[in-house]
Write a protein that holds these residues in place. Structure first.
Motif, PDB file in Angstrom:
ATOM      1  N   LEU A 128       0.819  -1.211   0.000  1.00  0.00           N
ATOM      2  CA  LEU A 128       0.000   0.000   0.000  1.00  0.00           C
ATOM      3  C   LEU A 128       0.856   1.265   0.000  1.00  0.00           C
ATOM      4  CD1 LEU A 128      -2.879  -0.966   2.458  1.00  0.00           C
ATOM      5  CD2 LEU A 128      -2.829  -1.118  -0.027  1.00  0.00           C
ATOM      6  N   ARG A 129       2.028   1.196   0.584  1.00  0.00           N
ATOM      7  CA  ARG A 129       2.895   2.370   0.643  1.00  0.00           C
ATOM      8  C   ARG A 129       3.608   2.637  -0.687  1.00  0.00           C
ATOM      9  NH1 ARG A 129       5.523   5.242   4.801  1.00  0.00           N
ATOM     10  NH2 ARG A 129       4.771   3.783   6.386  1.00  0.00           N
ATOM     11  N   TYR A 130       3.946   1.564  -1.411  1.00  0.00           N
ATOM     12  CA  TYR A 130       4.811   1.752  -2.586  1.00  0.00           C
ATOM     13  C   TYR A 130       4.171   1.370  -3.925  1.00  0.00           C
ATOM     14  CZ  TYR A 130       8.448   2.357   0.913  1.00  0.00           C
ATOM     15  OH  TYR A 130       9.191   2.816   1.975  1.00  0.00           O
ATOM     16  N   ALA A 131       3.004   0.761  -3.910  1.00  0.00           N
ATOM     17  CA  ALA A 131       2.401   0.346  -5.188  1.00  0.00           C
ATOM     18  C   ALA A 131       2.092   1.548  -6.074  1.00  0.00           C
ATOM     19  CB  ALA A 131       1.124  -0.447  -4.925  1.00  0.00           C
ATOM     20  N   HIS A 132       2.353   1.397  -7.366  1.00  0.00           N
ATOM     21  CA  HIS A 132       2.025   2.459  -8.334  1.00  0.00           C
ATOM     22  C   HIS A 132       0.577   2.342  -8.793  1.00  0.00           C
ATOM     23  CE1 HIS A 132       2.517   5.387 -11.496  1.00  0.00           C
ATOM     24  NE2 HIS A 132       2.160   4.506 -12.427  1.00  0.00           N
ATOM     25  N   ALA A 133       0.032   1.120  -8.747  1.00  0.00           N
ATOM     26  CA  ALA A 133      -1.352   0.886  -9.155  1.00  0.00           C
ATOM     27  C   ALA A 133      -1.972  -0.168  -8.238  1.00  0.00           C
ATOM     28  CB  ALA A 133      -1.423   0.435 -10.610  1.00  0.00           C
ATOM     29  N   LEU A 134      -3.235   0.046  -7.862  1.00  0.00           N
ATOM     30  CA  LEU A 134      -3.957  -0.895  -7.003  1.00  0.00           C
ATOM     31  C   LEU A 134      -5.361  -1.091  -7.558  1.00  0.00           C
ATOM     32  CD1 LEU A 134      -3.055   0.445  -3.435  1.00  0.00           C
ATOM     33  CD2 LEU A 134      -2.512  -1.857  -4.289  1.00  0.00           C
ATOM     34  N   ALA A 166     -11.888  12.665  -8.639  1.00  0.00           N
ATOM     35  CA  ALA A 166     -10.676  12.956  -9.407  1.00  0.00           C
ATOM     36  C   ALA A 166     -10.777  14.308 -10.119  1.00  0.00           C
ATOM     37  CB  ALA A 166     -10.430  11.856 -10.436  1.00  0.00           C
ATOM     38  N   LYS A 167      -9.656  15.005 -10.201  1.00  0.00           N
ATOM     39  CA  LYS A 167      -9.627  16.285 -10.924  1.00  0.00           C
ATOM     40  C   LYS A 167      -9.919  16.078 -12.401  1.00  0.00           C
ATOM     41  CE  LYS A 167      -6.350  18.549  -7.784  1.00  0.00           C
ATOM     42  NZ  LYS A 167      -5.001  19.183  -7.656  1.00  0.00           N
ATOM     43  N   GLU A 168      -9.356  15.012 -12.951  1.00  0.00           N
ATOM     44  CA  GLU A 168      -9.650  14.622 -14.318  1.00  0.00           C
ATOM     45  C   GLU A 168     -10.179  13.198 -14.297  1.00  0.00           C
ATOM     46  OE1 GLU A 168      -6.411  15.155 -16.975  1.00  0.00           O
ATOM     47  OE2 GLU A 168      -6.017  17.226 -16.358  1.00  0.00           O
ATOM     48  N   SER A 169     -11.425  13.021 -14.677  1.00  0.00           N
ATOM     49  CA  SER A 169     -12.073  11.719 -14.553  1.00  0.00           C
ATOM     50  C   SER A 169     -11.347  10.659 -15.377  1.00  0.00           C
ATOM     51  CB  SER A 169     -13.526  11.804 -15.012  1.00  0.00           C
ATOM     52  OG  SER A 169     -14.255  12.657 -14.174  1.00  0.00           O
ATOM     53  N   PRO A 170     -10.944   9.562 -14.748  1.00  0.00           N
ATOM     54  CA  PRO A 170     -10.288   8.478 -15.492  1.00  0.00           C
ATOM     55  C   PRO A 170     -11.286   7.779 -16.399  1.00  0.00           C
ATOM     56  CG  PRO A 170     -10.721   7.807 -13.230  1.00  0.00           C
ATOM     57  CD  PRO A 170     -11.077   9.257 -13.308  1.00  0.00           C
ATOM     58  N   THR A 171     -10.821   7.284 -17.507  1.00  0.00           N
ATOM     59  CA  THR A 171     -11.687   6.591 -18.460  1.00  0.00           C
ATOM     60  C   THR A 171     -11.385   5.103 -18.542  1.00  0.00           C
ATOM     61  OG1 THR A 171     -10.165   7.122 -20.280  1.00  0.00           O
ATOM     62  CG2 THR A 171     -11.972   8.667 -19.847  1.00  0.00           C
ATOM     63  N   ARG A 172     -10.247   4.691 -17.991  1.00  0.00           N
ATOM     64  CA  ARG A 172      -9.866   3.276 -18.037  1.00  0.00           C
ATOM     65  C   ARG A 172      -9.561   2.767 -16.636  1.00  0.00           C
ATOM     66  NH1 ARG A 172      -4.999   3.038 -22.143  1.00  0.00           N
ATOM     67  NH2 ARG A 172      -4.347   4.755 -20.793  1.00  0.00           N
ATOM     68  N   ASP A 173      -9.709   1.463 -16.455  1.00  0.00           N
ATOM     69  CA  ASP A 173      -9.456   0.856 -15.138  1.00  0.00           C
ATOM     70  C   ASP A 173      -8.023   1.113 -14.678  1.00  0.00           C
ATOM     71  OD1 ASP A 173     -12.017  -0.106 -14.944  1.00  0.00           O
ATOM     72  OD2 ASP A 173     -11.537  -2.120 -15.668  1.00  0.00           O
ATOM     73  N   HIS A 174      -7.067   1.033 -15.598  1.00  0.00           N
ATOM     74  CA  HIS A 174      -5.668   1.227 -15.206  1.00  0.00           C
ATOM     75  C   HIS A 174      -5.433   2.640 -14.668  1.00  0.00           C
ATOM     76  CE1 HIS A 174      -1.391   0.592 -15.020  1.00  0.00           C
ATOM     77  NE2 HIS A 174      -1.167   1.630 -15.813  1.00  0.00           N
ATOM     78  N   ARG A 177      -7.675   4.419 -13.123  1.00  0.00           N
ATOM     79  CA  ARG A 177      -8.259   4.416 -11.779  1.00  0.00           C
ATOM     80  C   ARG A 177      -7.340   3.716 -10.780  1.00  0.00           C
ATOM     81  NH1 ARG A 177     -13.319   4.748 -14.309  1.00  0.00           N
ATOM     82  NH2 ARG A 177     -13.094   2.648 -15.159  1.00  0.00           N
ATOM     83  N   ASP A 178      -6.704   2.651 -11.223  1.00  0.00           N
ATOM     84  CA  ASP A 178      -5.800   1.916 -10.327  1.00  0.00           C
ATOM     85  C   ASP A 178      -4.630   2.792  -9.876  1.00  0.00           C
ATOM     86  OD1 ASP A 178      -7.451  -0.240 -10.697  1.00  0.00           O
ATOM     87  OD2 ASP A 178      -6.100  -1.335 -12.038  1.00  0.00           O
ATOM     88  N   ILE A 179      -4.138   3.621 -10.765  1.00  0.00           N
ATOM     89  CA  ILE A 179      -3.045   4.531 -10.402  1.00  0.00           C
ATOM     90  C   ILE A 179      -3.541   5.599  -9.430  1.00  0.00           C
ATOM     91  CG2 ILE A 179      -1.450   6.273 -11.301  1.00  0.00           C
ATOM     92  CD1 ILE A 179      -1.280   4.586 -13.872  1.00  0.00           C
ATOM     93  N   LEU A 180      -4.718   6.158  -9.700  1.00  0.00           N
ATOM     94  CA  LEU A 180      -5.308   7.142  -8.794  1.00  0.00           C
ATOM     95  C   LEU A 180      -5.566   6.529  -7.424  1.00  0.00           C
ATOM     96  CD1 LEU A 180      -7.914   8.992 -11.050  1.00  0.00           C
ATOM     97  CD2 LEU A 180      -5.848   9.966 -10.042  1.00  0.00           C
ATOM     98  N   ARG A 181      -6.021   5.278  -7.418  1.00  0.00           N
ATOM     99  CA  ARG A 181      -6.328   4.595  -6.152  1.00  0.00           C
ATOM    100  C   ARG A 181      -5.058   4.419  -5.326  1.00  0.00           C
ATOM    101  NH1 ARG A 181      -8.668   0.800  -8.299  1.00  0.00           N
ATOM    102  NH2 ARG A 181     -10.782   1.622  -8.025  1.00  0.00           N
ATOM    103  N   ALA A 182      -3.990   4.019  -5.943  1.00  0.00           N
ATOM    104  CA  ALA A 182      -2.727   3.843  -5.218  1.00  0.00           C
ATOM    105  C   ALA A 182      -2.253   5.158  -4.616  1.00  0.00           C
ATOM    106  CB  ALA A 182      -1.660   3.272  -6.150  1.00  0.00           C
TER     107      ALA A 182
END
Length: 335
Positions: free
Chosen positions: A260-266, A310-318, A320-325
Motif C-alpha cells: 500500500l505504501r509503494y504500489a504504483h497501481a492498485l 478525481a480532478k480529471e475523470s479516469p476513463t480506463r481501469d488502469h 483508476r488503479d493509479i489514482l487509487r494507489a
C-alpha cells in the motif's frame, strides 16, 4: 460528516452497522405495479415531509450512472436502485447518517448507518425517520402479517439489521462454515464479501434472515449476541498470537503495508484484502495506521467514488488503479 469518516466502537472488528425499515404507503400499489406518474406522486409526498427536515433529494433520473454507483458504494443505495426503471429518489441527511430510498423494492427503505458497532444508536436513528414519516403517511399494515412489503421475506417487522465485520483470524481458523451454520439456525445470515477467484478477505456481512414472527427487540438481541460471540472469538485468537505465530502475522501485515505504501497501481478487487491486514495490524500494534482511515478507503477508493473525486475523470481501469494507489498512499502515509 459521512459515517465512514467517524471513528466507531470496536472498529478493529466491526466496520459498520446498518438498520433499515421497509415501508409501503397504503394508498398506493406495490412498486411492481406502479406507473411512473404514481411513483412521482409518492416521491413528492415523501419529499414534502423530509425536505423540510434536513434531507436533500437526489433524483436518480438526474444523476449519472457513476454518481448512482457511488451512492451504492457509500451504502446509501442498493443494487436495486441501479436496476430500477421507475422514477426513484434518495433522500439523504448525511450529517445524521440517515437516508430514505423512495420507490425501490418498496415505496420506502428507511436507513441509519453508523461506523463500528452501534446497533442501538442506528436503530434509534432509523426509528426517528420512520416516526417522522408515520406522522404524515399511512403505512400498509396487517394485524396478522405486520408491515406489508413487496418481498414476502420482509413481512412482519420489515426490519433488516446488517453488521459489516472484519474477522481475518477466524477466517484463517477454518471455523467459519460451522459458525455460519450455527447462526443460520438462529435466524441470521453470515455472508463473506469475496470476489470470484479471490483469496478470503476476512470481511463478512451479518444480517437477520427472519422478520415475521419475531419482535424488533428480539431481532436486535439476536444480532447483539451474535456480534458479541464473533468479535470475542476473533479477539481470543488475536490474544493467542505469540512467538512464531506473531512473527508470521507481523510479516503478513508488513508486506501488505509495503504494498500500500509503494504500489504504483492498485485494483479495487485487491485493496480490501490489504486493508483488512492493516486493520488487524493496527489492532495488535503492528502498524501506526489509523483504523478510521482504513474504513474511509473502503468507500473513497471504490471505482465510482474515486472517479467522481478525481480532478480529471479516469476513463480506463488502469488509470483508476493509479489514482487509487495515490489516494491510499496519501490517506495512510501522508505522501
Amino acid at each position: 460528516m459521512a459515517w465512514y469518516h467517524v471513528p466507531g466502537n470496536r472498529q478493529d472488528t466491526v466496520i459498520s452497522t446498518q438498520v433499515r425499515f421497509s415501508r409501503n404507503i397504503a394508498a398506493y400499489p406495490f412498486p411492481s405495479r406502479l406507473d411512473a406518474s404514481r411513483a412521482r406522486e409518492i416521491i413528492a409526498e415523501i419529499g414534502t415531509v423530509l425536505e423540510g427536515n434536513g434531507f436533500t433529494r437526489i433524483d436518480f433520473t438526474d444523476v449519472s450512472r457513476t454518481a448512482a454507483q457511488s451512492l451504492l458504494e457509500k451504502h446509501y443505495a442498493t443494487p436495486a436502485a441501479l436496476r430500477e426503471s421507475l422514477p426513484h429518489a434518495l433522500f439523504l441527511n448525511e450529517p445524521c447518517n440517515l437516508s430514505a430510498m423512495a420507490c425501490e423494492e418498496d415505496h420506502l427503505r428507511l436507513q441509519c448507518i453508523l461506523a463500528g458497532f452501534a446497533l442501538r444508536d442506528a436503530y434509534e436513528g432509523a426509528c426517528k425517520i420512520e416516526s417522522l414519516l408515520d406522522a404524515s403517511l399511512e403505512f400498509a399494515f396487517d394485524k396478522r402479517l405486520g408491515y406489508l412489503t413487496e418481498n414476502p421475506a420482509n413481512l412482519g417487522t420489515a426490519l433488516r439489521v446488517s453488521v459489516l465485520l472484519c474477522l481475518p483470524l477466524l477466517t484463517d481458523s477454518k471455523r467459519m462454515e460451522t459458525v455460519s451454520l450455527q447462526l443460520s439456525q438462529g435466524g441470521l445470515i453470515l455472508r463473506e464479501l469475496q470476489g470470484d477467484g479471490e483469496p478470503p478477505r476476512g470481511l463478512y456481512r451479518l444480517s437477520n434472515r427472519v422478520c415475521l414472527g419475531v419482535t424488533e427487540e428480539e431481532i436486535l438481541e439476536r444480532m447483539e449476541l451474535a456480534v458479541e460471540r464473533l468479535t470475542a472469538a476473533e479477539s481470543e485468537l488475536r490474544s493467542r498470537c505469540i512467538g512464531a505465530d506473531l512473527d508470521i502475522l507481523t510479516d503478513r501485515v508488513r508486506r501488505s503495508e509495503g504494498i500500500l505504501r509503494y504500489a504504483h497501481a492498485l485494483s479495487a478487487r485487491e485493496l480490501p484484502r490489504y486493508l483488512t491486514d492493516l486493520r488487524l495490524g493496527a489492532a495488535l500494534g503492528l502498524t501506526e495506521v489509523r483504523i478510521e482511515a482504513l474504513t474511509s478507503l473502503l468507500v473513497e477508493a471504490m471505482p465510482a467514488t474515486l472517479t467522481l473525486s478525481a480532478k480529471e475523470s479516469p476513463t480506463r481501469d488502469h488509470e483508476r488503479d493509479i489514482l487509487r494507489a495515490a489516494l491510499v498512499k496519501d490517506t495512510l502515509f501522508g505522501a
